[in-house]
Design a protein around this motif. Structure first.
Motif, PDB file in Angstrom:
ATOM      1  N   ALA A 146      35.564  45.197  49.621  1.00 59.26           N
ATOM      2  CA  ALA A 146      36.659  44.663  48.604  1.00 59.26           C
ATOM      3  C   ALA A 146      37.721  44.327  49.117  1.00 59.26           C
ATOM      4  N   GLY A 147      38.416  43.568  48.346  1.00 56.95           N
ATOM      5  CA  GLY A 147      39.705  42.747  48.949  1.00 56.95           C
ATOM      6  C   GLY A 147      39.806  41.784  49.912  1.00 56.95           C
ATOM      7  N   ILE A 183      33.505  37.185  59.840  1.00 56.57           N
ATOM      8  CA  ILE A 183      34.304  38.038  59.553  1.00 56.57           C
ATOM      9  C   ILE A 183      33.790  39.422  59.573  1.00 56.57           C
ATOM     10  N   ALA A 184      32.563  39.456  59.812  1.00 59.20           N
ATOM     11  CA  ALA A 184      31.719  40.931  60.177  1.00 59.20           C
ATOM     12  C   ALA A 184      30.448  40.562  60.675  1.00 59.20           C
ATOM     13  N   PHE A 194      35.418  43.114  61.392  1.00 61.66           N
ATOM     14  CA  PHE A 194      36.239  42.485  62.388  1.00 61.66           C
ATOM     15  C   PHE A 194      37.815  42.723  62.174  1.00 61.66           C
ATOM     16  N   GLY A 195      38.235  43.030  60.962  1.00 65.68           N
ATOM     17  CA  GLY A 195      39.544  43.242  60.771  1.00 65.68           C
ATOM     18  C   GLY A 195      39.717  43.782  59.435  1.00 65.68           C
ATOM     19  N   PRO A 196      40.876  44.290  58.791  1.00 64.52           N
ATOM     20  CA  PRO A 196      41.125  44.774  57.535  1.00 64.52           C
ATOM     21  C   PRO A 196      40.895  43.767  56.467  1.00 64.52           C
ATOM     22  N   PRO A 197      41.005  44.216  55.043  1.00 65.16           N
ATOM     23  CA  PRO A 197      40.740  43.406  54.030  1.00 65.16           C
ATOM     24  C   PRO A 197      42.190  42.744  54.062  1.00 65.16           C
ATOM     25  N   ALA A 198      42.389  41.336  53.712  1.00 69.88           N
ATOM     26  CA  ALA A 198      43.653  40.689  53.656  1.00 69.88           C
ATOM     27  C   ALA A 198      44.033  40.339  52.372  1.00 69.88           C
TER      28      ALA A 198
END
Length: 327
Positions: A146-147, A183-184, A194-198
């Motif tokens: 989500a996000g 991104i994953a 590979f990083g948090p939700p933006a």
């Protein structure tokens, strides 16, 4: 505690296609219905409940307003349903990036919405459909999805709708991302972001329109004339996207015809026919003089979708359109 429930929305495509031959190339898309897909999904043992609805049974080259309207309505309903934790859309790969981008711009980011498909039909040797469905379900059931906006899960990779494109005509790794890559990394049993939700808590960027205005894409080529521009205008185009040479260029006569279109109130966006890269303002083409918009990192297909949404929202002046592409 109840298992998370994923709603699968089926539209057809190669993932639901059959060829009648394990080694043949020809096949028919959309032959397997949602009932059979659900049966296979439940047999995967992924530890989640699934329900499904059939939206269409077509190849994605035939996706249009009726299917988009139904998908948006079903996704909106699922987002409002506390019993649904995510949505998976099975879709043909030819226009998956367009459907994903359209939904990404017009839905909030509160729950995962994941498109997936296949590059090989269900009865082909080495079919990738069920693995892609398994990975999409894995993503849709993950709270960390989500996000992030609408996602596309293909070939054990997850892409944001903003970046994804189909970059090859065949093979299970046909999808790429630009300007970001995947991104994953995902498999049926694992998922690594590979990083948090933006985009956590982001509302829909555009209201869902009653219809999409006509925007034509014109493909630039050496020695072409202005006939395709004139044809688009004669057909009533409200906007034109140039799939231009290099950084969105075209022969002088074509640029002049497009400049005349701007003077008539038609929005013109310059994108590139190349596989990836930025189209920036005033590099080889004097955008300020012609009144053009530079597509930046969006390819022609997504440039068209965004321009349609802007025009449907009443945004038509080049400066405001450019600001949206810049952002």
């Amino acid at each position: 505690m109840a298992q998370p429930c994923i709603r699968i929305l089926a539209t057809g495509g190669t993932i639901a296609g059959t060829s009648g031959s394990a080694t043949g190339k020809a096949y028919r898309a959309g032959q397997i219905g949602i009932g059979a897909l659900l049966e296979e999904a439940r047999a995967l043992g992924l530890g989640m409940a699934c329900e499904g609805r059939q939206i269409a049974a077509i190849g994605s080259q035939d996706i249009g307003w009726a299917e988009w309207d139904a998908l948006h309505r079903e996704c909106s309903e699922a987002l409002a349903d506390e019993g649904i934790c995510g949505v998976v859309i099975t879709h043909g790969t030819d226009t998956a990036e367009e459907t994903a981008f359209l939904l990404d711009r017009t839905l909030p980011t509160s729950k995962p919405i994941v498109l997936t498909g296949a590059m090989r039909p269900a009865d082909a040797l080495g079919s990738d459909g069920m693995r892609n469905l398994a990975t999409a379900l894995r993503v849709a059931a993950d709270t960390g999805a989500a996000g992030r906006g609408v996602l596309v899960a293909m070939g054990d990779q997850v892409f944001a709708a903003r970046d994804v494109r189909k970059a090859a005509t065949q093979g299970p790794e046909a999808f790429r991302g630009y300007p970001r890559g995947s991104i994953a990394a995902v498999s049926p049993s694992s998922l690594e972001w590979f990083g948090p939700p933006a985009r956590s808590g982001e509302a829909a960027l555009f209201d869902w329109p009653a219809a999409l205005p006509r925007v034509d894409v014109i493909y630039a080529a050496a020695a072409m004339d202005r006939v395709s521009v004139d044809a688009a205008l004669a057909a009533g185009a409200n906007g034109i996207v140039l799939a231009g040479l290099g950084q969105g260029n075209a022969p002088r006569g074509v640029l002049e015809a497009l400049g005349e279109a701007v003077a008539r109130g038609v929005a013109v966006v310059r994108s590139s026919r190349t596989d990836q890269g930025q189209v920036d303002r005033n590099v080889e083409v004097d955008d300020d003089d012609y009144g053009f918009v530079a597509a930046r990192a969006l390819n022609p297909a997504k440039s068209r979708i965004l321009l349609q949404l802007l025009l449907a929202s009443g945004v038509s002046d080049p400066a405001s359109i450019q600001a949206t592409y810049d952002n």
